[in-house]
Design a protein around this motif. Sequence first.
Motif, mmCIF file in Angstrom:
data_model
loop_
_atom_site.group_PDB
_atom_site.id
_atom_site.type_symbol
_atom_site.label_atom_id
_atom_site.label_comp_id
_atom_site.label_asym_id
_atom_site.label_seq_id
_atom_site.Cartn_x
_atom_site.Cartn_y
_atom_site.Cartn_z
ATOM 1 N N MET A 1 1.886 10.786 3.391
ATOM 2 C CA MET A 1 3.194 10.165 3.428
ATOM 3 C C MET A 1 3.028 8.655 3.228
ATOM 4 S SD MET A 1 6.241 11.048 5.810
ATOM 5 C CE MET A 1 7.795 10.699 5.143
ATOM 6 N N SER A 2 3.923 8.057 2.448
ATOM 7 C CA SER A 2 3.800 6.636 2.158
ATOM 8 C C SER A 2 4.245 5.794 3.349
ATOM 9 C CB SER A 2 4.602 6.266 0.921
ATOM 10 O OG SER A 2 5.979 6.381 1.179
ATOM 11 N N GLN A 3 3.666 4.623 3.426
ATOM 12 C CA GLN A 3 4.011 3.666 4.475
ATOM 13 C C GLN A 3 5.251 2.868 4.053
ATOM 14 O OE1 GLN A 3 2.327 3.505 7.488
ATOM 15 N NE2 GLN A 3 1.444 5.373 6.658
ATOM 16 N N PRO A 4 5.987 2.308 5.012
ATOM 17 C CA PRO A 4 7.206 1.566 4.691
ATOM 18 C C PRO A 4 6.989 0.405 3.726
ATOM 19 C CG PRO A 4 7.072 1.968 7.045
ATOM 20 C CD PRO A 4 5.778 2.431 6.443
ATOM 21 N N THR A 5 5.780 -0.133 3.664
ATOM 22 C CA THR A 5 5.540 -1.274 2.774
ATOM 23 C C THR A 5 4.773 -0.906 1.506
ATOM 24 O OG1 THR A 5 3.547 -1.820 4.028
ATOM 25 C CG2 THR A 5 5.605 -2.958 4.674
ATOM 26 N N ASP A 6 4.549 0.366 1.253
ATOM 27 C CA ASP A 6 3.829 0.786 0.050
ATOM 28 C C ASP A 6 4.565 0.385 -1.227
ATOM 29 O OD1 ASP A 6 1.805 1.882 1.546
ATOM 30 O OD2 ASP A 6 2.453 3.965 1.257
ATOM 31 N N PHE A 7 5.860 0.169 -1.146
ATOM 32 C CA PHE A 7 6.648 -0.175 -2.328
ATOM 33 C C PHE A 7 6.512 -1.638 -2.732
ATOM 34 C CE2 PHE A 7 9.333 -1.256 1.223
ATOM 35 C CZ PHE A 7 9.943 -2.436 0.830
ATOM 36 N N LEU A 8 6.017 -2.493 -1.822
ATOM 37 C CA LEU A 8 5.969 -3.930 -2.112
ATOM 38 C C LEU A 8 5.170 -4.274 -3.370
ATOM 39 C CD1 LEU A 8 5.817 -5.478 1.467
ATOM 40 C CD2 LEU A 8 7.741 -5.432 -0.131
ATOM 41 N N GLN A 128 7.063 5.102 -25.092
ATOM 42 C CA GLN A 128 7.708 6.202 -24.375
ATOM 43 C C GLN A 128 7.304 6.222 -22.910
ATOM 44 O OE1 GLN A 128 10.168 8.281 -25.664
ATOM 45 N NE2 GLN A 128 10.375 8.630 -23.480
ATOM 46 N N ARG A 129 6.033 5.959 -22.623
ATOM 47 C CA ARG A 129 5.567 5.909 -21.223
ATOM 48 C C ARG A 129 6.285 4.800 -20.457
ATOM 49 N NH1 ARG A 129 0.628 6.688 -23.621
ATOM 50 N NH2 ARG A 129 0.087 4.483 -23.412
ATOM 51 N N TRP A 130 6.381 3.608 -21.060
ATOM 52 C CA TRP A 130 7.054 2.488 -20.397
ATOM 53 C C TRP A 130 8.526 2.802 -20.160
ATOM 54 C CZ3 TRP A 130 4.806 -1.646 -24.212
ATOM 55 C CH2 TRP A 130 3.501 -1.943 -23.842
ATOM 56 N N GLN A 131 9.172 3.356 -21.169
ATOM 57 C CA GLN A 131 10.591 3.671 -21.033
ATOM 58 C C GLN A 131 10.822 4.704 -19.940
ATOM 59 O OE1 GLN A 131 11.992 4.703 -24.994
ATOM 60 N NE2 GLN A 131 10.928 2.905 -25.810
ATOM 61 N N THR A 132 10.000 5.721 -19.904
ATOM 62 C CA THR A 132 10.128 6.761 -18.886
ATOM 63 C C THR A 132 9.945 6.167 -17.487
ATOM 64 O OG1 THR A 132 9.382 8.461 -20.432
ATOM 65 C CG2 THR A 132 9.187 8.961 -18.071
ATOM 66 N N ALA A 133 8.926 5.344 -17.311
ATOM 67 C CA ALA A 133 8.671 4.742 -16.004
ATOM 68 C C ALA A 133 9.815 3.806 -15.607
ATOM 69 C CB ALA A 133 7.344 3.986 -16.022
ATOM 70 N N LEU A 134 10.303 3.001 -16.538
ATOM 71 C CA LEU A 134 11.379 2.070 -16.219
ATOM 72 C C LEU A 134 12.678 2.801 -15.909
ATOM 73 C CD1 LEU A 134 10.566 -0.721 -18.797
ATOM 74 C CD2 LEU A 134 10.411 -0.903 -16.297
ATOM 75 N N HIS A 135 12.979 3.847 -16.650
ATOM 76 C CA HIS A 135 14.196 4.630 -16.363
ATOM 77 C C HIS A 135 14.098 5.309 -14.996
ATOM 78 C CE1 HIS A 135 16.277 3.906 -20.073
ATOM 79 N NE2 HIS A 135 15.297 4.381 -20.802
ATOM 80 N N ALA A 136 12.923 5.815 -14.664
ATOM 81 C CA ALA A 136 12.740 6.439 -13.352
ATOM 82 C C ALA A 136 12.929 5.413 -12.234
ATOM 83 C CB ALA A 136 11.352 7.077 -13.263
ATOM 84 N N LEU A 137 12.392 4.218 -12.415
ATOM 85 C CA LEU A 137 12.562 3.166 -11.420
ATOM 86 C C LEU A 137 14.024 2.736 -11.323
ATOM 87 C CD1 LEU A 137 11.144 1.407 -9.360
ATOM 88 C CD2 LEU A 137 10.589 -0.198 -11.212
#
Length: 146
Positions: A1-8, A128-137
């Motif tokens: 499970m991710s930690q609360p600050t893993d997104f930083l 395509q990889r960049w677009q997919t990652a950016l759209h997901a974010l």
Amino acid sequence: MSQPTDFLPTVQALVQCYQAFAAYSAADVRALGLTPPQFDIVATLGNTQGMTATELGERTLITKGTLTGVVDRLIERGWVERVAHGSDRRSQIIRLTKSGEALFDQVFPAHMAHLAACFAGTSAAGHQRWQTALHALEQVFRKGNV
């Protein structure tokens, strides 16, 4: 499970990427004789019959409070004009003048070429990889802004 600050680190990478893009883009736009907000408006109005201030605000990266002043300065330079809306007398259409169209024809392709230089050598799969990652974010933020 991710930690609360893993997104930083993800937020930091996103901000640093945007700042690098904005600096690279803005330097070229300024060399073309415009501010980034002016370019944003000219580029958005290019190849259109114009649009209302509301539409222009929705399609640009400019805040509503700043939009009027930027449009006013573009009018002073003779690149943009406000004309009566054909079907709604309460609003106006903002559009490029002939001089503004000539400016668009000059600066838009030049700036696109400047941006394209950064992507030279990137494969279609890489894009395509960049677009997919950016759209997901993007969706992560949209879900959080319900």
